[in-house]
Design a protein around this motif. Sequence first.
Motif, PDB file in Angstrom:
ATOM      1  N   GLY A 247     -19.142  29.890  -4.326  1.00  0.00           N
ATOM      2  CA  GLY A 247     -17.693  30.102  -4.305  1.00  0.00           C
ATOM      3  C   GLY A 247     -16.936  28.858  -4.735  1.00  0.00           C
ATOM      4  O   GLY A 247     -15.959  28.936  -5.491  1.00  0.00           O
ATOM      5  N   GLY A 248     -17.389  27.698  -4.259  1.00  0.00           N
ATOM      6  CA  GLY A 248     -16.757  26.450  -4.657  1.00  0.00           C
ATOM      7  C   GLY A 248     -16.895  26.186  -6.145  1.00  0.00           C
ATOM      8  O   GLY A 248     -15.951  25.714  -6.801  1.00  0.00           O
TER       9      GLY A 248
ATOM     10  N   ALA B 187     -12.760  27.782 -23.407  1.00  0.00           N
ATOM     11  CA  ALA B 187     -12.080  28.094 -22.145  1.00  0.00           C
ATOM     12  C   ALA B 187     -12.060  29.600 -21.915  1.00  0.00           C
ATOM     13  O   ALA B 187     -12.343  30.079 -20.813  1.00  0.00           O
ATOM     14  CB  ALA B 187     -10.667  27.531 -22.154  1.00  0.00           C
ATOM     15  N   HIS B 188     -11.755  30.341 -22.968  1.00  0.00           N
ATOM     16  CA  HIS B 188     -11.731  31.793 -22.865  1.00  0.00           C
ATOM     17  C   HIS B 188     -13.119  32.336 -22.516  1.00  0.00           C
ATOM     18  O   HIS B 188     -13.251  33.269 -21.705  1.00  0.00           O
ATOM     19  CB  HIS B 188     -11.219  32.407 -24.170  1.00  0.00           C
ATOM     20  N   ARG B 189     -14.154  31.759 -23.116  1.00  0.00           N
ATOM     21  CA  ARG B 189     -15.513  32.216 -22.822  1.00  0.00           C
ATOM     22  C   ARG B 189     -15.844  32.022 -21.345  1.00  0.00           C
ATOM     23  O   ARG B 189     -16.421  32.913 -20.706  1.00  0.00           O
ATOM     24  CB  ARG B 189     -16.531  31.478 -23.683  1.00  0.00           C
ATOM     25  N   VAL B 190     -15.507  30.863 -20.771  1.00  0.00           N
ATOM     26  CA  VAL B 190     -15.773  30.615 -19.347  1.00  0.00           C
ATOM     27  C   VAL B 190     -15.016  31.630 -18.502  1.00  0.00           C
ATOM     28  O   VAL B 190     -15.576  32.206 -17.567  1.00  0.00           O
ATOM     29  CB  VAL B 190     -15.403  29.167 -18.954  1.00  0.00           C
TER      30      VAL B 190
ATOM     31  N   ALA C 262     -13.971  25.822  -8.911  1.00  0.00           N
ATOM     32  CA  ALA C 262     -13.919  24.626  -9.756  1.00  0.00           C
ATOM     33  C   ALA C 262     -13.797  24.978 -11.235  1.00  0.00           C
ATOM     34  O   ALA C 262     -13.345  24.156 -12.040  1.00  0.00           O
ATOM     35  CB  ALA C 262     -15.148  23.756  -9.515  1.00  0.00           C
ATOM     36  N   LEU C 263     -14.187  26.186 -11.591  1.00  0.00           N
ATOM     37  CA  LEU C 263     -14.056  26.616 -12.992  1.00  0.00           C
ATOM     38  C   LEU C 263     -12.602  26.641 -13.449  1.00  0.00           C
ATOM     39  O   LEU C 263     -12.331  26.470 -14.633  1.00  0.00           O
ATOM     40  CB  LEU C 263     -14.702  27.984 -13.195  1.00  0.00           C
ATOM     41  N   ASP C 264     -11.678  26.849 -12.507  1.00  0.00           N
ATOM     42  CA  ASP C 264     -10.257  26.835 -12.887  1.00  0.00           C
ATOM     43  C   ASP C 264      -9.901  25.506 -13.552  1.00  0.00           C
ATOM     44  O   ASP C 264      -9.229  25.482 -14.587  1.00  0.00           O
ATOM     45  CB  ASP C 264      -9.370  27.061 -11.662  1.00  0.00           C
TER      46      ASP C 264
END
Length: 144
Positions: free
Chosen positions: A51-52, A73-76, A56-58
């Motif tokens: 979850g963390g 960024a879009h791919r992530v 953190a992906l944000d």
Amino acid sequence: MNDGSRPLDARHRRPEGVTDATVEALGALSRALETTERARGALYEFHQLTGGADLALDEAVRLLRDAGHDAQAHRVERDILGRNVIPGHWTFQIVEEYDATYYEAFKKAELEIRRQLADGRDHLYEAEMKEDRRTGGHPDHTAA
């Protein structure tokens, strides 16, 4: 080494008629449950770490965009952010299923077996080990 001057407290004294073999078997059952408790803790750690990482992906997406890498960024966002960790499930669902399917059943069985065989007394094996290993009269080896 143990002078036997201080017997085990009633909570950890083996009930009348409980054999060494039964105490040993209950000790093994208890150790298995303790291992399951550790596994459950590891599962919660997996849940929290995953979850963390997802949260953190944000920041990673924002930094990729700020660096001019919109496609990455879009791919992530599309492929990773909020993704199921196994088909149809987030980690909280795995934890819930583990608890409901395995952990609660194990805890219930262990408790019922202790009640049936030892009046519900817990850690008889360990309590007797403590009593056998302590040095009578030594202030750091008290029975209680």
